[in-house]
Design an enzyme around this catalytic site. Structure first.
Site, PDB file in Angstrom:
ATOM      1  N   HIS A   7       0.825  -1.210   0.000  1.00 26.44           N
ATOM      2  CA  HIS A   7       0.000   0.000   0.000  1.00 26.44           C
ATOM      3  C   HIS A   7       0.852   1.251   0.000  1.00 26.44           C
ATOM      4  CE1 HIS A   7       0.685  -0.306   4.403  1.00 26.44           C
ATOM      5  NE2 HIS A   7       0.514   1.005   4.407  1.00 26.44           N
ATOM      6  N   GLU A  56      -3.870   3.850   1.461  1.00 26.25           N
ATOM      7  CA  GLU A  56      -4.244   4.106   2.853  1.00 26.25           C
ATOM      8  C   GLU A  56      -4.439   5.597   3.059  1.00 26.25           C
ATOM      9  OE1 GLU A  56      -2.157   4.027   7.277  1.00 26.25           O
ATOM     10  OE2 GLU A  56      -1.251   2.888   5.649  1.00 26.25           O
ATOM     11  N   HIS A  75       3.413  11.686  -6.852  1.00 25.69           N
ATOM     12  CA  HIS A  75       2.047  11.428  -7.286  1.00 25.69           C
ATOM     13  C   HIS A  75       1.767   9.932  -7.307  1.00 25.69           C
ATOM     14  CE1 HIS A  75       4.328  11.149 -11.087  1.00 25.69           C
ATOM     15  NE2 HIS A  75       3.439  10.221 -11.406  1.00 25.69           N
ATOM     16  N   GLU A 117      -1.867  10.697 -11.522  1.00 21.97           N
ATOM     17  CA  GLU A 117      -1.655  10.585 -12.972  1.00 21.97           C
ATOM     18  C   GLU A 117      -2.601   9.537 -13.539  1.00 21.97           C
ATOM     19  OE1 GLU A 117       2.015   9.564 -16.069  1.00 21.97           O
ATOM     20  OE2 GLU A 117       2.350   9.507 -13.911  1.00 21.97           O
TER      21      GLU A 117
END
Length: 123
Positions: A7, A56, A75, A117
């Site tokens: 994550h 998360e 990003h 993105e």
């Protein structure tokens, strides 16, 4: 020894606003949640329904102002199967913050101004 992504984490100022955005903009749904017993923080894990990688979202009770993301030189990136439909959806939402038509990509920003993105499906 083998490692795999599990994550990524970002902190959010308004958890409900962020949950609504990620569901509407990207179709990410809540997979699991941890609420600290004393109410100091809430962790919400979002998934795309197909990969094991999660996002998360961390909400901190004591936070009183939006996060300062500095130059925001990081990003997330997601691929989409119908790039044109996604583009029109995000345009309608008013969340497109940067386009690079030459590269065939664009970015949206979430309620905390994190950039995401959007990439077309791999060929």
């Amino acid at each position: 020894m083998e490692f795999r992504f599990d994550h990524n984490n970002i902190n959010v100022y308004d958890l409900n606003k962020s949950l609504t955005f990620y569901k509407k903009a990207l179709g990410l749904g809540e997979v699991k949640r941890h609420e600290q017993a004393n109410g100091e923080f809430i962790l919400v894990y979002l998934g795309d329904g197909s990969s094991r990688h999660l996002l998360e979202l961390t909400w901190l009770k004591e936070r009183t102002e939006p996060y300062n993301l500095g130059d925001n030189e990081f990003h997330l990136a997601l691929r989409v199967d119908d790039f044109q439909a996604a583009y029109e959806h995000h345009k309608e939402m008013g969340c497109i913050c940067y386009e690079n038509k030459e590269m065939g990509i664009y970015f949206i920003n979430d309620p905390d101004n994190y950039w995401i993105e959007i990439l077309p499906a791999e060929k």
